[in-house]
Design a protein around this motif. Structure first.
Motif, mmCIF file in Angstrom:
data_model
loop_
_atom_site.group_PDB
_atom_site.id
_atom_site.type_symbol
_atom_site.label_atom_id
_atom_site.label_comp_id
_atom_site.label_asym_id
_atom_site.label_seq_id
_atom_site.Cartn_x
_atom_site.Cartn_y
_atom_site.Cartn_z
ATOM 1 N N LEU A 302 0.818 -1.207 0.000
ATOM 2 C CA LEU A 302 0.000 0.000 0.000
ATOM 3 C C LEU A 302 0.849 1.253 0.000
ATOM 4 O O LEU A 302 0.403 2.326 -0.416
ATOM 5 C CB LEU A 302 -0.864 -0.044 1.268
ATOM 6 C CG LEU A 302 -2.198 0.652 1.309
ATOM 7 C CD1 LEU A 302 -3.034 0.223 0.139
ATOM 8 C CD2 LEU A 302 -2.897 0.287 2.598
ATOM 9 N N ALA A 441 -7.537 -5.741 -2.210
ATOM 10 C CA ALA A 441 -8.349 -4.966 -3.154
ATOM 11 C C ALA A 441 -7.940 -3.506 -3.116
ATOM 12 O O ALA A 441 -7.908 -2.829 -4.143
ATOM 13 C CB ALA A 441 -9.829 -5.104 -2.789
ATOM 14 N N TRP A 442 -7.584 -3.033 -1.941
ATOM 15 C CA TRP A 442 -7.266 -1.616 -1.809
ATOM 16 C C TRP A 442 -6.048 -1.251 -2.649
ATOM 17 O O TRP A 442 -6.108 -0.365 -3.512
ATOM 18 C CB TRP A 442 -7.045 -1.287 -0.329
ATOM 19 C CG TRP A 442 -6.942 0.168 -0.027
ATOM 20 C CD1 TRP A 442 -6.934 1.194 -0.944
ATOM 21 C CD2 TRP A 442 -6.837 0.788 1.244
ATOM 22 N NE1 TRP A 442 -6.826 2.394 -0.304
ATOM 23 C CE2 TRP A 442 -6.761 2.181 1.042
ATOM 24 C CE3 TRP A 442 -6.783 0.303 2.551
ATOM 25 C CZ2 TRP A 442 -6.640 3.087 2.093
ATOM 26 C CZ3 TRP A 442 -6.667 1.204 3.592
ATOM 27 C CH2 TRP A 442 -6.593 2.579 3.368
ATOM 28 N N LEU A 445 -6.589 -1.867 -6.566
ATOM 29 C CA LEU A 445 -7.516 -0.945 -7.232
ATOM 30 C C LEU A 445 -6.955 0.472 -7.225
ATOM 31 O O LEU A 445 -7.192 1.244 -8.152
ATOM 32 C CB LEU A 445 -8.883 -0.978 -6.555
ATOM 33 C CG LEU A 445 -9.638 -2.271 -6.760
ATOM 34 C CD1 LEU A 445 -10.984 -2.201 -6.090
ATOM 35 C CD2 LEU A 445 -9.814 -2.567 -8.237
ATOM 36 N N TRP A 446 -6.201 0.797 -6.197
ATOM 37 C CA TRP A 446 -5.546 2.096 -6.158
ATOM 38 C C TRP A 446 -4.574 2.212 -7.335
ATOM 39 O O TRP A 446 -4.542 3.216 -8.051
ATOM 40 C CB TRP A 446 -4.809 2.244 -4.822
ATOM 41 C CG TRP A 446 -4.048 3.506 -4.695
ATOM 42 C CD1 TRP A 446 -4.573 4.745 -4.463
ATOM 43 C CD2 TRP A 446 -2.640 3.671 -4.800
ATOM 44 N NE1 TRP A 446 -3.555 5.664 -4.412
ATOM 45 C CE2 TRP A 446 -2.355 5.037 -4.610
ATOM 46 C CE3 TRP A 446 -1.577 2.795 -5.037
ATOM 47 C CZ2 TRP A 446 -1.060 5.542 -4.653
ATOM 48 C CZ3 TRP A 446 -0.294 3.295 -5.068
ATOM 49 C CH2 TRP A 446 -0.047 4.656 -4.877
ATOM 50 N N VAL A 448 -4.678 0.552 -10.185
ATOM 51 C CA VAL A 448 -5.404 0.641 -11.447
ATOM 52 C C VAL A 448 -6.005 2.031 -11.624
ATOM 53 O O VAL A 448 -5.938 2.622 -12.698
ATOM 54 C CB VAL A 448 -6.514 -0.434 -11.495
ATOM 55 C CG1 VAL A 448 -7.415 -0.222 -12.691
ATOM 56 C CG2 VAL A 448 -5.898 -1.805 -11.550
ATOM 57 N N GLU A 449 -6.566 2.550 -10.527
ATOM 58 C CA GLU A 449 -7.203 3.864 -10.626
ATOM 59 C C GLU A 449 -6.189 4.921 -11.040
ATOM 60 O O GLU A 449 -6.447 5.739 -11.920
ATOM 61 C CB GLU A 449 -7.818 4.226 -9.269
ATOM 62 C CG GLU A 449 -8.582 5.531 -9.302
ATOM 63 C CD GLU A 449 -8.699 6.165 -7.924
ATOM 64 O OE1 GLU A 449 -8.489 5.471 -6.919
ATOM 65 O OE2 GLU A 449 -8.966 7.368 -7.870
ATOM 66 N N PHE A 453 -6.990 4.955 -14.927
ATOM 67 C CA PHE A 453 -8.180 5.800 -14.963
ATOM 68 C C PHE A 453 -7.793 7.255 -14.712
ATOM 69 O O PHE A 453 -6.632 7.574 -14.521
ATOM 70 C CB PHE A 453 -9.199 5.330 -13.921
ATOM 71 C CG PHE A 453 -9.707 3.937 -14.177
ATOM 72 C CD1 PHE A 453 -9.610 3.368 -15.451
ATOM 73 C CD2 PHE A 453 -10.280 3.180 -13.172
ATOM 74 C CE1 PHE A 453 -10.074 2.090 -15.696
ATOM 75 C CE2 PHE A 453 -10.742 1.893 -13.418
ATOM 76 C CZ PHE A 453 -10.637 1.348 -14.671
#
Lengths: 581, 676
Positions: A302, A441-442, A445-446, A448-449, A453
């Motif tokens: 993280l 997931a955190w 997805l962070w 990927v975002e 994105f």
């Protein structure tokens, strides 16, 4: 009848020379030769795998160093434990070659030779049925990867390569001594007629003449040293992020996809069946380390700003799940752990490949330098999303199947079959395992975002990473517009890259939708291992163990080494007398 | 014409097939025709769902059976022989086996037509709303995938698979919230939704594993000699439940399942993701975040009723969470100025109502909760689509302070929105009235005994008042008053195209009639679900129908009062409301509501920052402590070498001296040894 097997193992070795011959002048010759060799190897490996699945296994069994006293054999074969890793090794090598296609132009012939050499090592390692042969192939994988990292790596490649090499070598030396001690014990106990190195025979013999608990514990620590570093189990993992970050993409793919699994494979193949009592004794410790690794790896991931390092730490977390499953010591956990070995190979191998592709385009691995790539490279983003979903254990994809079985196994162990003194701890570990899924997931997805994105953000020019920092992240839009011209050459997934990724995606879905296809072949072999440890578990005296364990904690690996050596010396002293008879 | 089992397969298979077709062909070939396969498939699914409903409702339970159920196993997902659990209470279950099994029972058959019907209308609506969007094909692929996942969610017959599709709808939601992924808010909202849901899923998974270790199976139904968790054998003899799960586990399982339900259905304390989810395209908000996916939690709790019945404390927790969330979201909705957010908080509030009803623990309460779920789906989808129509006309501006009086330019939208608002407010004889009445009646019944339900009842009545007020407020601010349109729109304000108006009209008609039509029949139908037919749930009496005049009167008065007060404040000049706002700002209540009681900020400080700090700390430990120790080990040989290197001076005299000294030392030691 044994031809395909011999071919599978020899081809990459021969290919090494072919690559050197055809690739001496240009990298084009080298990569095409390497690709063809790896594809043909894959073909043969599939044939061997399918034959095994179809119930007509190939086996090679040739005396190698064999006489009246000693019997080292060139014995290769597949079983439930190894079959999928064997096939995956052949598959991921093709992926590794395809992702290096454009990236490696410097000394390409040497690079592809090393990659093929690595393939021989991996295939051999999983197929070996003889301890010496296993160890030879085991070490065989180290050297090519050492060069792959040391020559074609990033800025700190030398440091990373040396650290990787020394760390794993130190561990594997202990493992080897431990394995030899087991061989000598069996030799000593079975009438000292012929020293066998066959894994199957050793396991069978140890079933009849089990090692005393103290010796088992010592040997377990010795084996643990090599395998746990390889896995890597927290807190022995620090070589991994470094090696991953510095390695070329192909190296990372192979390292994450296959080489780490040799550690977990080693536990399943040697530690559990050969040293069941020590396994049960050490189980609480290993479970704590696995649980800690799951949470710790996720937390550290993280905090990363480098894509490769993030994925590397996620591997620490995911391999924690593998170990958790295996050391739950029940069928569910072990099958889940074994399945998760394949899953992690597919998803993390894929993630490293995708990040390699991003790196090829932008020459940066920094999350902060990138953004909104889904607009520029939609298909690459789709692949990234799929691998991410697989990695965070999304149902329908492979990661879920493994994690679900592992956690079910661990819950079953903690809630319905745990000794009173450990129940609370194990329950905590099981819950921590479930919580790790949230953290997983955190950070994914962070990632990927940030990278795929949001508004498009690309580092200026094709300069290497340090230069890209200068542009910073001031006005997004102006920057993106300005960068547009620089990046007009950036293309989406091309055919070669798609070919590299699609097989992984197919298997991800297959395992996710019908894991039974992959579980059933593994079951018989895993059940045997499980039966051995279950017996040890049932007769284990948990109260006295608490004491032994304290002692164990004070002992370090060095002690273990000494004792192992002493034992070997004792037995070796008696060797010549018998040998002379 | 169709066999039951093939219907059960076809309903989810059609949307999946459409999603795959659009996903593969959409970008290159289908392009602006991407809606065709999906709309056709959804309509097909809807027809098949109705056929299945007819089929199931015609079946009568035989004497041996609890309720009505049909199961159909497709393939074995995973089977590990002889890996089952043994507990003192259950005899050893031989295998760990998870089959892909579909089920059809009244609960499923109630959900399926509702989901597919609304999905079809939303898909038609999106033909207009999403027209010209570069991601048109992507939108329809996701919608197809979502409907597949949602229909599977309500049809599977196993906790593991329920979890699978629970997560699958979450992913579709993630993808659709982040549909316009270039907007950082959309990407962040998608991630937030996924993560908050993951926290809920943590509870769900935990509960699921506890079910496995207690029951030795994850099946709902009986398969062979394995007794399913909600299977006929156990339901026929519910006393067994108390034997199988005892003590803290009996409380832990329902509470953990409730954590999962809180995540998916946006209940306190996990409600924070739903308002942000409004970043997604409005048809998605209508379909996923109002009518279908968010009700999955309610469905799950209903399905697991026998487990919730075991401990009254679990029921009370469900009721309190529901009641509290309903009130909380109602208070927040009062001051929101974004039309979609008002509706989002209203959804949270209404879902709270459903949980409150389920938490009463009576059959009437559960039926009321499901009935409210059913009616809510229609009028809330209608309201969202109406809001979408406004957005479409206002060029994606949704701030109610920037437009008013739209009844002149959007007559159809205005009329249908009015019907939806009245239905939501609970005005006779629209849909919301009937279901809200049942919910209030169920809570009121429990309040007879005193205790917390008294407070819950009053809070529910207050919530009904708030609901009427904020709904009317939204309607008045948007459609009444002088015509004002944002300057970006200029004089292009227009009514939406027929593709969008048609679904509005259909849903408006439904919002008028579904309440009165199904007031009794829906309840009578779903009580034949095995989970609800079991005596543990059904109790002695089963379901009785009363019309509660007193409660109907109270709720009507409250609703009319809410609307009247809103009319007083928002029609005509706004001096009073501005004064009221200032007073509320003075006592700091306005900000509390407007800023959503600061939940986002509190969570950020309480959870996100500490975790990030912990992550940074772990990384420091990793670099300096863990790796430092490793490097220290690496340094030892080098340090030893460095020391020894100094001795190698090359001076021969020193070597000679060292040899002599060494020899002396050795001999000395030997002598001491021998003598000693």
């Amino acid at each position: 009848m044994n031809d395909p097997f011999v071919f599978t193992l020899l081809l990459p070795l021969v290919g090494t020379m072919l690559v050197a011959a055809f690739g001496s002048t240009s990298h084009v010759g080298a990569r095409i030769t390497a690709l063809i060799v790896s594809l043909v190897t894959l073909l043969f490996a599939s044939r061997v795998t399918l034959a095994w699945l179809g119930g007509h296994p190939y086996e090679i069994d040739v005396p190698w160093f064999s006489n009246a006293a000693i019997d080292i054999r060139f014995n290769l074969g597949l079983d439930g434990l190894s079959v999928w890793m064997f096939a995956l090794s052949a598959l991921l090598t093709v992926t590794a070659i395809l992702v290096s296609w454009e990236a490696i132009k410097d000394r390409a012939a040497l690079f592809y030779s090393m990659l093929l050499l690595l393939e021989t090592g991996m295939l051999g390692c999983f197929a070996a049925r003889d301890i010496i042969l296993f160890y030879v192939f085991f070490e065989f994988t180290l050297i090519p990867l050492f060069f792959l990292i040391g020559i074609w790596g990033s800025e700190e490649r030398r440091y990373a390569a040396i650290k990787f090499f020394l760390y794993t070598l130190a561990g594997s030396m202990l493992t080897f001594l431990g394995l030899l001690a087991i061989v000598l014990w069996v030799y000593d106990q079975t009438g000292r007629e012929q020293m066998t190195f066959s894994i199957a025979k050793l396991v069978a013999a140890l079933g009849e003449h089990p090692l005393p608990l103290n010796l088992q514990l010592t040997l377990f620590v010795a084996l643990f040293a090599g395998f746990a570093i390889k896995v890597p189990l927290f807190p022995l993992h620090t070589w991994l992020p470094l090696a991953h970050v510095q390695a070329p993409t192909a190296g990372s793919v192979i390292l994450a996809g296959i080489l780490l699994k040799i550690g977990t494979y080693g536990f399943l193949r040697f530690s559990l069946p050969m040293l069941p009592d020590a396994t049960v004794t050490a189980m609480p410790c290993v479970l704590v380390l696995s649980g800690a690794g799951i949470i710790y790896g996720a937390l550290v991931a993280l905090a990363q700003g480098d894509m490769k390092r993030l994925i590397a730490y996620s591997s620490v977390s995911h391999l924690g799940y593998c170990m958790l499953g295996i050391f739950a010591l029940n069928k569910l956990g072990m099958q889940g752990g074994a399945l998760q070995m394949i899953n992690h190979g597919l998803s993390t191998g894929g993630l490293f490949a995708v990040i390699g592709m991003v790196y090829e385009r932008y020459h940066t691995r920094q999350i902060a330098d990138l953004g909104g790539l889904a607009r520029r490279t939609p298909m690459l983003a789709v692949c990234m999303l799929l691998f991410t979903f697989s990695s965070i254990g999304l149902p329908g994809l492979n990661g879920f199947a493994g994690e679900f079985l592992i956690l079910t196994g661990m819950f079953q162990r903690a809630w319905s079959d745990a000794p009173a003194i450990y129940q609370a701890t194990w329950m905590t570990i099981a819950v921590a395992g479930v919580f790790g899924v949230v953290l997983g997931a955190w950070y994914m997805l962070w990632l990927v975002e940030r990278v795929f994105f949001g508004p498009l953000k690309e580092p200026g020019g094709h300069a290497p990473a340090p230069a890209a920092h200068g542009h910073g992240s001031h006005d997004h839009h102006g920057h993106a517009a300005a960068a547009h011209d620089d990046h007009s050459a950036i293309h989406d997934l091309n055919f070669r890259e798609a070919v590299a990724l699609v097989p992984l995606v197919v298997f991800m879905f297959w395992i996710g939708l019908v894991p039974q296809t992959f579980l059933a072949p593994m079951a018989p072999e895993l059940d045997k291992v499980e039966a051995i440890v279950a017996k040890a578990y049932a007769k284990h005296d948990w109260k006295s163990v608490a004491k032994t364990e304290d002692e164990l904690n004070h002992r370090d690996a060095e002690d273990a080494e000494k004792k192992t050596e002493m034992k070997i010396v004792n037995v070796v002293d008696q060797l010549p007398e018998r040998g002379g008879e | 014409m169709f066999e039951t089992k093939s219907l059960m397969v076809l309903i989810p298979a059609l949307p999946l097939a459409a999603a795959i077709i659009v996903g593969l062909l959409g970008r290159r070939w289908l392009k602006e025709y991407s809606h065709v396969p999906v709309v056709l498939a959804l309509a097909g699914s809807c027809v098949f769902s109705l056929l299945l409903l007819k089929d199931i409702s015609n079946r009568e339970p035989d004497a041996k059976q609890v309720g009505v159920e049909v199961t159909h196993t497709l393939w074995t997902w995973a089977a590990i022989p002889a890996a089952g659990v043994t507990t003192p209470q259950i005899k050893a279950t031989p295998n760990f086996q998870i089959d892909i099994t579909l089920r059809a029972d009244p609960l499923t058959c109630m959900m399926l037509p509702m989901v597919t019907f609304i999905a079809t209308l939303v898909a038609i609506y999106a033909m207009g709303y999403m027209h010209g969007d570069p991601g048109y094909w992507r939108f329809y692929a996701y919608v197809g995938l979502f409907v597949f996942s949602m229909t599977m969610l309500v049809s599977v017959s196993n906790f593991a698979l329920l979890y699978v599709f629970w997560e699958a709808v979450g992913v579709c939601s993630y993808l659709l919230i982040g549909f316009w992924f270039e907007k950082p808010e959309a990407a962040a909202a998608g991630k937030k939704a996924f993560l908050v849901n993951r926290v809920g899923d943590f509870g769900f998974a935990f509960g699921l594993f506890l079910i496995w270790v207690s029951f030795g199976t994850l099946n709902f139904h009986d398969a062979g000699d394995v007794q399913g968790v909600l299977g006929q054998t156990l339901l026929a003899n519910p006393a067994r439940y108390a034997e199988i799960i005892t003590g803290s586990v009996a409380l832990a399982i329902p509470l953990l399942l409730m954590v999962g339900a809180c995540g998916k259905s946006a209940q306190f304390p996990l409600h924070v993701w739903l308002p942000d989810a409004m970043e997604g395209p409005t048809p998605v908000s209508a379909l996923i975040h109002a009518a279908t996916m968010v009700t999955a939690g309610v469905y799950m709790v209903t399905r697991c009723s026998p487990l919730f019945m075991l401990d009254p404390r679990a029921q009370l927790v469900v009721a309190c969470i529901g009641g509290f969330t309903a009130l909380l979201a109602g208070l927040i909705a009062l001051t929101q100025t974004d039309l979609k957010r008002v509706l989002a908080y209203s959804t949270v509030s209404q879902l709270g109502y459903m949980f409150l009803a389920l938490g009463t623990g009576s059959l009437a309460g559960i039926v009321a909760g499901m009935f409210h779920l059913f009616t809510h789906a229609f009028f809330k989808a209608l309201l969202f689509l109406g809001a979408g129509s406004v957005m479409h006309g206002m060029h994606h501006i949704i701030d109610m302070r920037r437009f008013s009086g739209l009844r002149r330019v959007m007559p159809w939208t205005c009329l249908t929105f009015l019907i939806g608002s009245l239905a939501l407010a609970g005005i006779v004889p629209l849909a919301g009235f009937w279901s809200k009445d049942q919910v209030l009646a169920a809570v009121h019944d429990r309040a007879h005994d005193g205790g917390p339900f008294v407070y819950l009842y009053y809070s529910a009545v207050l919530t009904a008042f708030l609901t009427a007020f904020y709904t009317a407020r939204a309607f008045f601010m948007t459609f009444m008053g002088p015509l004002v349109v944002p300057h970006e729109v200029g004089d292009h304000a227009h009514e939406s195209p027929p593709a969008m108006v048609f679904p509005l009209v259909v849903l408006a008609i439904c919002s008028i009639f579904v309440g009165i039509t199904f007031d009794h029949s829906l309840g009578d139908f779903i009580v034949r679900t095995p989970s609800l037919a079991c005596t543990l749930v059904a109790g002695e009496h089963g379901l009785e129908h009363h019309f509660h005049w007193d409660i109907a009167a109270i709720s009507t008065v409250v609703a009319v009062l809410g609307i009247a007060i809103a009319a007083y404040f928002y029609l005509g000049d706004r001096r009073q409301i501005n004064a009221l706002t200032r007073i509320m700002q003075g006592v700091r209540l306005y900000g509390l509501s407007n800023r959503k009681f600061f939940f986002d900020e509190i969570y950020h400080v309480l959870f996100v920052l500490p975790l990030k700090g912990l992550a940074a700390l772990s990384y420091l430990i990793d670099r300096w402590l863990v790796d430092g120790l490793v490097n220290l080990c690496g340094w030892i040989p080098r340090a030893v070498g460095a020391v020894l290197r100094n001795i190698q001076t090359g001076v021969v005299q020193f070597y000679a001296l060292a040899m002599v000294l060494g020899l002396a030392l050795l001999i000395g030691t030997l002598l001491v040894w021998k003598v000693g």
